[in-house]
Design an enzyme around this catalytic site. Sequence first.
Site, short mmCIF file in Angstrom:
data_model
loop_
_atom_site.label_atom_id
_atom_site.label_comp_id
_atom_site.label_asym_id
_atom_site.label_seq_id
_atom_site.Cartn_x
_atom_site.Cartn_y
_atom_site.Cartn_z
N ASP A 36 0.83 -1.22 0.00
CA ASP A 36 0.00 0.00 0.00
C ASP A 36 0.86 1.27 0.00
OD1 ASP A 36 -2.29 1.55 0.13
OD2 ASP A 36 -2.54 1.37 2.30
N GLU A 71 2.39 5.03 -4.17
CA GLU A 71 2.37 5.96 -5.33
C GLU A 71 3.64 6.80 -5.41
OE1 GLU A 71 -0.13 5.54 -3.10
OE2 GLU A 71 -1.20 4.22 -4.47
N ASP A 127 -9.06 2.81 -2.94
CA ASP A 127 -10.11 3.31 -2.04
C ASP A 127 -11.35 3.79 -2.79
OD1 ASP A 127 -8.20 2.81 -0.19
OD2 ASP A 127 -7.75 4.90 0.25
#
Length: 665
Positions: free
Chosen positions: A306, A309, A419
């Site tokens: 997670d 980015e 999400d």
Amino acid sequence: MIRKYRIGTPFETEAVVLSIKEETGEIPYLDRNETTGMLVCPLKKEDIVYGLGQNIRGINKRGFVYESNCSDDPLHTEGKRSLYGAHNFFVVDSDEKFGVFLDYPGKAVFDIGFTKTDLLTISTEDENYDLYLIDGASVTQIVKQFRELIGRSYVAPMWAFGYGQSRWSYNDEKEVREVVENFRNNKIGLDAVYLDIDYMERYKDFTVNRETFPDLAGLAKELKEKGVRLVPIIDAGVKIEEGYDVYEEGVAKDYFCKDEDGNNFTVGVWPGKVYLPDFLNKEAREWFGEKYSFLLEQGIEGFWNDMNEPALFYSEKNLDHVFARLDELRKKNLDIHSYFEMMDLVKGISNNEEDYRSFYHNVNGKKIRHDKIHNLYGYNMTRAAGEAFERLMPDKRILMFSRSSYIGMHRYSGIWTGDNQSWWSHLLLNLKMLPSLNMCGFLFIGADIGGFGDNTSQDLLLRWLSLGVFTPLMRNHSALGTRRQEPYCFDDTDAFRRLIGIRYALLPYIYSEYMKAVLRNEMMFLPLAFVYTEDKRVKEIEDQLLVGDSIMIAPVYTQNATGRYVYLPEEMKLIRMHSAGEWEEEILPAGDHYISVELDEIVFFIRKGKLLPLAKEADCVDHMESQLTYLDFADKKAEYELYRDDGFSKDYDKETNWQKIVVEK
Ligand code: MIG
């Protein structure tokens, strides 16, 4: 045919595995505007543009502008231009069909008939990229060539195709046990429970909170005996804390991203201040990958990566600047200008573009500014793990999916789509994204079923599961602070038991079709237009899909709807499944039909001359029986290629994994 053109001096992304000779002549299909540097292609009225992997809006991408700029943005609304991944491949379906892959790791903008309705343009921050042009007789043929170019997709272990239950977070081992017991007591299938950030000690990667999880290895073993695996999350940032081995080693070995002056670059995420591992540095990658062994050794067989980015809550540098300005504003009578300045300052603290231009990677001794290769960060975090698994566990498949990605990462893992929200529109968005992800090599895919943010409702969750039974990753996940989303938290537990039970019945089919897509570089989820190429009607159908070779699905995605219209491009057999062992069949002619669908049943359509295998219901993949029955729509004859293996080893190419099934009437 694939043609490659090199513009400038591109960064080596390693997205591609085939070596293609560079062409020097004129680029076909696209014009390169020498002044603006843009790539331009005219679009005819009827042309359709497919692809771009993980992005918002429709299957036909025409009419909007999209960006490749991996971003942590939990509001996937229609006005956004990018999500977590950067997948620069698309196909123009015109009189002549061609595919374009822009192998460029910086920010790219794809204006597909947005600024000018009849023009497709691609712009990049700088002109250093490899451009691949692929032509072929059909869209599927172009996709297949592209997939050969980028290499074989990741294969997940078979248990990962079972139902997974997640939540941010199950806080301790007691809560985890309760979840498992609730599933088992209610006889609802379950293969995995996901551990979100709170299993760690102060959000430090590769640590376990010993107060809440005193014996993770013991827990993993105990649950595995019940057929349930634990899947912990790993975050990209490494907490700055004296005495924390990962931090100290990373500092000692110089494996973190640097600021302009060569100091470790400090950003804030969950644990507070962290350093970002330099996943673009091969040695750092090897080092970070090895760290997963901490959990592998405790019997963990799966991970989700997670915040890669990378998501930045703030950078130390920018935060200082914001606080200084806020101090000045504090003294003011805030008006329209200063009020909005203040709001923008605060809103702009996270994932700030300037921050992405403020840190550097070390790539073979060369200093590379982050924004130049931004879209490769999550890919290389996940690759670090994937390469380590090859060294540490060469004979065993490990489950892994990542939030951020770039093409190339599909060889190491799957992705989940991040999400989303508990909104009906996101159920449909989930469906629309599946084919474009497949085009780009991502096969082990799924969304947070029921929706991550916001509060779900029983009907939304049931309808979402009715799509989820067909996606390789079938995981229910929800955010901190939202309504509990485990199936047994709703009134109609029976409905959940039956829908999830049907997943296990369909599993041999889902798995076979997934493996075919992997081994043959094909797509598992196809828009109808990719197969029924002569049928004009299907070009606009974006809420039905073919799943594998045998079936079509048409999920209900509207609140309070008791059914929907479905278009059949040919005669098909409707299957109305009430539970794994109980269904009705009806042959329907080609054309439009209104199909009623109850919340607690799954409806799909078998194509003519096709069949699918069906297993008996089981509470988890480990407990599935090998005996199969077949559902067919055989006029005279139906055939199927069944793929089966042990579900964990890696000799996928064995002849004996294949079995031909023939039904004759
Ligand atoms: O900013 O770990 O997408 O699945 O539950 C939120 C907490 C950080 C984002 C992930 C989500 C996960 C959450 N994470």
